[in-house]
Design a protein around this motif. Structure first.
Motif, PDB file in Angstrom:
ATOM      1  N   ASN A   1     -13.861 -12.293   9.554  1.00 29.79           N
ATOM      2  CA  ASN A   1     -13.781 -10.858   9.255  1.00 29.79           C
ATOM      3  C   ASN A   1     -14.365 -10.025  10.397  1.00 29.79           C
ATOM      4  O   ASN A   1     -13.789  -8.999  10.792  1.00 29.79           O
TER       5      ASN A   1
ATOM      6  N   LYS B   1      -1.438  -0.270  -4.123  1.00 27.82           N
ATOM      7  CA  LYS B   1      -2.754   0.318  -3.897  1.00 27.82           C
ATOM      8  C   LYS B   1      -2.583   1.599  -3.090  1.00 27.82           C
ATOM      9  O   LYS B   1      -1.880   1.604  -2.076  1.00 27.82           O
TER      10      LYS B   1
ATOM     11  N   VAL C   1      -6.376   3.745   6.539  1.00 22.35           N
ATOM     12  CA  VAL C   1      -6.843   2.548   5.829  1.00 22.35           C
ATOM     13  C   VAL C   1      -5.669   1.621   5.527  1.00 22.35           C
ATOM     14  O   VAL C   1      -5.755   0.399   5.709  1.00 22.35           O
TER      15      VAL C   1
ATOM     16  N   SER D   1      -4.771 -14.317   4.736  1.00 23.13           N
ATOM     17  CA  SER D   1      -5.906 -13.542   4.247  1.00 23.13           C
ATOM     18  C   SER D   1      -6.601 -14.240   3.084  1.00 23.13           C
ATOM     19  O   SER D   1      -5.954 -14.784   2.179  1.00 23.13           O
TER      20      SER D   1
ATOM     21  N   ASN E   1      -4.010   4.305  -0.636  1.00 26.42           N
ATOM     22  CA  ASN E   1      -5.049   4.424   0.383  1.00 26.42           C
ATOM     23  C   ASN E   1      -4.666   5.513   1.376  1.00 26.42           C
ATOM     24  O   ASN E   1      -3.474   5.815   1.552  1.00 26.42           O
TER      25      ASN E   1
ATOM     26  N   THR F   1      -4.171  -6.368   9.364  1.00 27.66           N
ATOM     27  CA  THR F   1      -4.937  -7.572   9.053  1.00 27.66           C
ATOM     28  C   THR F   1      -4.301  -8.390   7.931  1.00 27.66           C
ATOM     29  O   THR F   1      -4.964  -9.244   7.341  1.00 27.66           O
TER      30      THR F   1
ATOM     31  N   ASP G   1       0.832  -1.192   0.000  1.00 27.46           N
ATOM     32  CA  ASP G   1       0.000   0.000   0.000  1.00 27.46           C
ATOM     33  C   ASP G   1       0.872   1.250   0.000  1.00 27.46           C
ATOM     34  O   ASP G   1       1.976   1.245   0.565  1.00 27.46           O
TER      35      ASP G   1
ATOM     36  N   GLU H   1      -7.945 -12.819   0.762  1.00 27.00           N
ATOM     37  CA  GLU H   1      -7.715 -12.030  -0.446  1.00 27.00           C
ATOM     38  C   GLU H   1      -6.564 -12.580  -1.286  1.00 27.00           C
ATOM     39  O   GLU H   1      -6.317 -12.087  -2.386  1.00 27.00           O
TER      40      GLU H   1
ATOM     41  N   ARG I   1      -3.676  -7.831   4.944  1.00 29.64           N
ATOM     42  CA  ARG I   1      -4.183  -7.695   3.579  1.00 29.64           C
ATOM     43  C   ARG I   1      -3.190  -6.984   2.687  1.00 29.64           C
ATOM     44  O   ARG I   1      -3.369  -6.925   1.472  1.00 29.64           O
ATOM     45  N   THR I   2      -2.173  -6.411   3.282  1.00 29.57           N
ATOM     46  CA  THR I   2      -1.055  -5.867   2.534  1.00 29.57           C
ATOM     47  C   THR I   2       0.208  -6.187   3.315  1.00 29.57           C
ATOM     48  O   THR I   2       0.167  -6.375   4.538  1.00 29.57           O
TER      49      THR I   2
ATOM     50  N   ARG J   1      -5.058  -2.216   6.859  1.00 29.23           N
ATOM     51  CA  ARG J   1      -4.801  -3.350   5.969  1.00 29.23           C
ATOM     52  C   ARG J   1      -3.524  -4.073   6.362  1.00 29.23           C
ATOM     53  O   ARG J   1      -3.434  -5.298   6.256  1.00 29.23           O
TER      54      ARG J   1
END
Length: 346
Positions: free
Chosen positions: A306, A77, A83, A284, A79, A90, A54, A286, A92-93, A87
């Motif tokens: 989640n 990404k 945010v 994750s 953000n 968690t 990110d 994702e 997610r990145t 991420r």
């Protein structure tokens, strides 16, 4: 007669007995194969093989994105900082890139996660090269080791969700089939007890155990690993309750007609296997390709994990988790309704 003949016949007999047990065959051959396939998809897809990071929104973001735009090995990404950090917490990145005061960049990453450390090094290298030479600017490493941002913090809510799933399905499904085998259900058929009332008592008995299942592991993680509990105890209990209700309903449906322990074991293993692999217990969800996400997000364990991570790690309110809770309640209602329709006493 050759002394080996009886031994060979016994070996053949044992092999036939093994092949006649679908559960044994599944756990010996099927489960490892499915794990390899599922984890292979998660870690070998194009999205997983690329370095995902990110970039904090701001003037420097466009420069970072442009530096990796033509490199398929990186996926950036943009953000806002809050945010992006959420991420990162968690998983997610893997890395968050932000401008530093001296004109370079600083990297936020989890040093306990080998992937995060490798991603930080790779991102730094590509940005250095895009600047025209090696180490064209001074980069800073910001190790994010605070409770709530480590891998163990990500893992604990997933394990709680997995425990609730296993307890709900096995605690209901196995008990019902065991009662059917022992002819106890046929005895209850002769009583005035109605089917909905009986099924509700089975689910209600199971729900008593959701509190120790959820909070024993959470309390242990808090005391041993300092895993933060940022949300309210009421919100955590409510999410765990709805999750337990959902999986109790699924266990009820699985056992509505099963006549043998082997049958119910196979049914529940088939039902739980996709969630073990795809619902974000150990990594994750994702990581899986985009075309699989609608199915993965519809799984009850995905929504339970989640919601638990949002409440426990981010301090989200119970109302902010209306969507995951709604999906879990839908699973509970549909499963209970189908179980009520298909349930057989004998």
């Amino acid at each position: 007669m050759n002394s080996l003949t009886p031994m060979l016949q016994l070996v053949v007999c044992n092999l036939k007995g093994f092949l006649r047990e679908p559960e044994a065959v599944f756990w010996t051959y099927g489960f490892p194969l499915l794990m390899v396939v599922g984890l292979g998809i998660a870690f070998s897809s194009s999205s997983a093989s690329s370095v995902q990071f990110d970039v904090v929104q701001g003037p420097a973001a466009e420069k970072v994105v442009a530096a990796v735009a033509n490199n398929p090995g990186f996926k950036a990404k943009v953000n806002p900082q809050d945010v992006a950090m959420a991420r990162l917490r968690t998983t997610r990145t893997l890395v968050v890139v932000a401008p530093s005061e001296d004109g370079g960049y600083q990297y936020y990453f989890d040093p306990s996660n080998p992937e995060s450390m490798a991603a930080q090094s790779a991102v730094d290298d590509v940005l250095q090269r895009s600047a025209g030479r090696k180490d064209a600017f001074t980069s800073k490493q910001v190790r994010v080791e605070a409770p709530g941002s480590r891998y163990v913090d990500f893992l604990v809510p997933g394990l709680i969700g997995m425990n609730i799933m296993g307890g709900g399905m096995w605690g209901v499904g196995f008990v019902l089939v065991d009662m059917r085998i022992k002819k106890l259900l046929k005895r209850l058929l002769a009583t005035p007890l109605r089917r909905p009332h009986f099924l509700l008592t089975v689910v209600g008995t199971r729900l008593v155990f959701f509190i120790p299942e959820a909070f024993f592991l959470l309390l242990s993680a808090y005391l041993i690993f300092k895993v933060p509990i940022r949300g309210s105890i009421f919100a955590i209990a409510a999410v765990a309750f709805v999750g337990s209700l959902s999986f109790s309903g699924l266990g009820l449906l699985s056992a509505s007609r099963a006549q043998r322990i082997e049958t119910i074991s196979g049914i529940m293993n088939v039902a739980m296997l996709p969630m073990w692999l795809c619902s974000g217990i150990f990594f994750s969800s994702e990581r899986f390709p985009d075309f699989m996400q609608p199915v993965i997000q519809a799984l009850p364990l995905t929504q339970l994990n989640n919601a638990l991570r949002a409440v426990i790690l981010e301090g989200s309110s119970l109302f902010s988790q209306a969507l995951p809770i709604g999906i879990l309640l839908a699973w509970a209602v549909v499963c209970f309704a189908l179980a009520l329709k298909w349930f057989r006493w004998g």
